[in-house]
Design a protein around this motif. Structure first.
Motif, PDB file in Angstrom:
ATOM      1  N   LEU A  12      47.448  38.945  31.745  1.00 24.85           N
ATOM      2  CA  LEU A  12      46.343  38.641  30.829  1.00 24.85           C
ATOM      3  C   LEU A  12      44.999  39.034  31.435  1.00 24.85           C
ATOM      4  N   ILE A  13      44.865  38.842  32.738  1.00 21.74           N
ATOM      5  CA  ILE A  13      43.639  39.249  33.428  1.00 21.74           C
ATOM      6  C   ILE A  13      43.473  40.763  33.325  1.00 21.74           C
ATOM      7  N   LEU A  14      44.542  41.496  33.582  1.00 20.08           N
ATOM      8  CA  LEU A  14      44.474  42.958  33.509  1.00 20.08           C
ATOM      9  C   LEU A  14      44.161  43.435  32.090  1.00 20.08           C
ATOM     10  N   LYS A  15      44.803  42.809  31.123  1.00 17.63           N
ATOM     11  CA  LYS A  15      44.571  43.191  29.720  1.00 17.63           C
ATOM     12  C   LYS A  15      43.124  42.914  29.320  1.00 17.63           C
ATOM     13  N   SER A  16      42.631  41.743  29.674  1.00 20.24           N
ATOM     14  CA  SER A  16      41.251  41.379  29.353  1.00 20.24           C
ATOM     15  C   SER A  16      40.265  42.293  30.068  1.00 20.24           C
ATOM     16  N   ALA A  17      40.508  42.533  31.350  1.00 24.10           N
ATOM     17  CA  ALA A  17      39.613  43.390  32.135  1.00 24.10           C
ATOM     18  C   ALA A  17      39.562  44.797  31.557  1.00 24.10           C
ATOM     19  N   LEU A  18      40.704  45.344  31.159  1.00 23.33           N
ATOM     20  CA  LEU A  18      40.716  46.682  30.562  1.00 23.33           C
ATOM     21  C   LEU A  18      39.834  46.707  29.320  1.00 23.33           C
ATOM     22  N   GLU A  19      40.005  45.729  28.471  1.00 22.39           N
ATOM     23  CA  GLU A  19      39.205  45.690  27.232  1.00 22.39           C
ATOM     24  C   GLU A  19      37.717  45.532  27.553  1.00 22.39           C
ATOM     25  N   LEU A  20      37.390  44.635  28.461  1.00 19.92           N
ATOM     26  CA  LEU A  20      35.979  44.411  28.802  1.00 19.92           C
ATOM     27  C   LEU A  20      35.365  45.594  29.552  1.00 19.92           C
ATOM     28  N   PHE A  21      36.110  46.181  30.487  1.00 25.01           N
ATOM     29  CA  PHE A  21      35.614  47.369  31.200  1.00 25.01           C
ATOM     30  C   PHE A  21      35.401  48.519  30.219  1.00 25.01           C
ATOM     31  N   SER A  22      36.301  48.665  29.266  1.00 25.76           N
ATOM     32  CA  SER A  22      36.177  49.785  28.326  1.00 25.76           C
ATOM     33  C   SER A  22      35.046  49.559  27.325  1.00 25.76           C
ATOM     34  N   LYS A  57      41.364  48.955  40.116  1.00 24.34           N
ATOM     35  CA  LYS A  57      42.387  49.771  40.778  1.00 24.34           C
ATOM     36  C   LYS A  57      43.774  49.465  40.212  1.00 24.34           C
ATOM     37  N   ALA A  58      44.057  48.201  39.961  1.00 27.59           N
ATOM     38  CA  ALA A  58      45.362  47.822  39.404  1.00 27.59           C
ATOM     39  C   ALA A  58      45.544  48.408  38.003  1.00 27.59           C
ATOM     40  N   ILE A  59      44.494  48.405  37.202  1.00 26.04           N
ATOM     41  CA  ILE A  59      44.570  48.975  35.850  1.00 26.04           C
ATOM     42  C   ILE A  59      44.838  50.465  35.924  1.00 26.04           C
ATOM     43  N   VAL A  60      44.076  51.164  36.750  1.00 28.08           N
ATOM     44  CA  VAL A  60      44.225  52.625  36.858  1.00 28.08           C
ATOM     45  C   VAL A  60      45.594  52.988  37.431  1.00 28.08           C
ATOM     46  N   LYS A  61      46.018  52.286  38.472  1.00 29.94           N
ATOM     47  CA  LYS A  61      47.325  52.587  39.072  1.00 29.94           C
ATOM     48  C   LYS A  61      48.464  52.308  38.103  1.00 29.94           C
ATOM     49  N   ASP A  62      48.347  51.236  37.334  1.00 26.47           N
ATOM     50  CA  ASP A  62      49.363  50.939  36.327  1.00 26.47           C
ATOM     51  C   ASP A  62      49.438  52.060  35.296  1.00 26.47           C
ATOM     52  N   TYR A  63      48.300  52.523  34.876  1.00 30.36           N
ATOM     53  CA  TYR A  63      48.267  53.597  33.878  1.00 30.36           C
ATOM     54  C   TYR A  63      48.809  54.893  34.466  1.00 30.36           C
ATOM     55  N   GLN A  64      48.498  55.161  35.725  1.00 31.86           N
ATOM     56  CA  GLN A  64      48.958  56.395  36.359  1.00 31.86           C
ATOM     57  C   GLN A  64      50.478  56.439  36.494  1.00 31.86           C
ATOM     58  N   LYS A  65      51.118  55.275  36.580  1.00 27.91           N
ATOM     59  CA  LYS A  65      52.582  55.230  36.723  1.00 27.91           C
ATOM     60  C   LYS A  65      53.304  55.599  35.436  1.00 27.91           C
ATOM     61  N   ARG A  66      52.633  55.459  34.333  1.00 28.19           N
ATOM     62  CA  ARG A  66      53.284  55.690  33.044  1.00 28.19           C
ATOM     63  C   ARG A  66      53.518  57.178  32.841  1.00 28.19           C
ATOM     64  N   LYS A  67      54.612  57.506  32.249  1.00 28.03           N
ATOM     65  CA  LYS A  67      54.963  58.902  31.982  1.00 28.03           C
ATOM     66  C   LYS A  67      54.806  59.157  30.483  1.00 28.03           C
ATOM     67  N   LEU A 122      39.269  55.860  44.230  1.00 30.09           N
ATOM     68  CA  LEU A 122      39.875  55.836  42.906  1.00 30.09           C
ATOM     69  C   LEU A 122      39.340  56.989  42.076  1.00 30.09           C
ATOM     70  N   GLU A 123      40.229  57.846  41.593  1.00 28.73           N
ATOM     71  CA  GLU A 123      39.791  58.960  40.760  1.00 28.73           C
ATOM     72  C   GLU A 123      39.843  58.536  39.292  1.00 28.73           C
ATOM     73  N   ILE A 124      38.669  58.349  38.726  1.00 30.99           N
ATOM     74  CA  ILE A 124      38.565  57.993  37.322  1.00 30.99           C
ATOM     75  C   ILE A 124      37.735  59.074  36.656  1.00 30.99           C
TER      76      ILE A 124
END
Length: 135
Positions: A12-22, A57-67, A122-124
């Motif tokens: 939930l923290i990651l989901k909320s952070a993604l929405e708020l960061f975006s 970093k956790a958000i970006v790394k999670d996204y990078q793992k997805r194929k 972190l490469e964003i």
């Protein structure tokens, strides 16, 4: 965004952070905003992550793992490999449909907002985002 066996609060923290960061950018979103959105105390966020940077970093790394291509390219699309225009049309239609989800839009917004701000190791960037789509 979180895996089975992991704390739902962390997800939930990651989901909320993604929405708020975006929405507000990394600098504009605060730990207090994330905690409030999740419905926990600010100190509870630090039980899961050492810093706001670690959350990013956790958000970006999670996204990078997805194929992504594994989800988009199907037998139907591969049937058109000998017809480049038809193949590209079908591929683009699937990518647009895929990117139209709230999660994908939030990740793309995050990458667009943060690509010029610099986050240590972190490469964003839009280039990194598109590269990840192809892997």
């Amino acid at each position: 965004m979180y895996k089975k066996g992991k704390s739902p609060t962390k997800g939930l923290i990651l989901k909320s952070a993604l929405e708020l960061f975006s929405r507000h950018g990394f600098k504009g979103a605060t730990i207090r905003m994330i905690a409030s959105d999740v419905g926990i105390r600010e100190s509870s966020v630090y039980s899961f992550f050492k810093s706001k940077e670690e959350i990013l970093k956790a958000i970006v790394k999670d996204y990078q793992k997805r194929k992504i291509n594994a989800k988009v390219i199907s037998e139907e699309i591969l049937d058109y490999i000998g017809k480049p225009l038809k193949f590209m049309k079908k591929y683009c239609e699937k990518m647009i449909t895929y990117w139209d989800s709230p999660l994908e839009r939030a990740v793309l917004r995050l990458y667009l907002i943060e690509q010029f701000t610099g986050h240590d190791d972190l490469e964003i960037s839009l280039e990194a985002f598109l590269k990840e789509q192809q892997e």
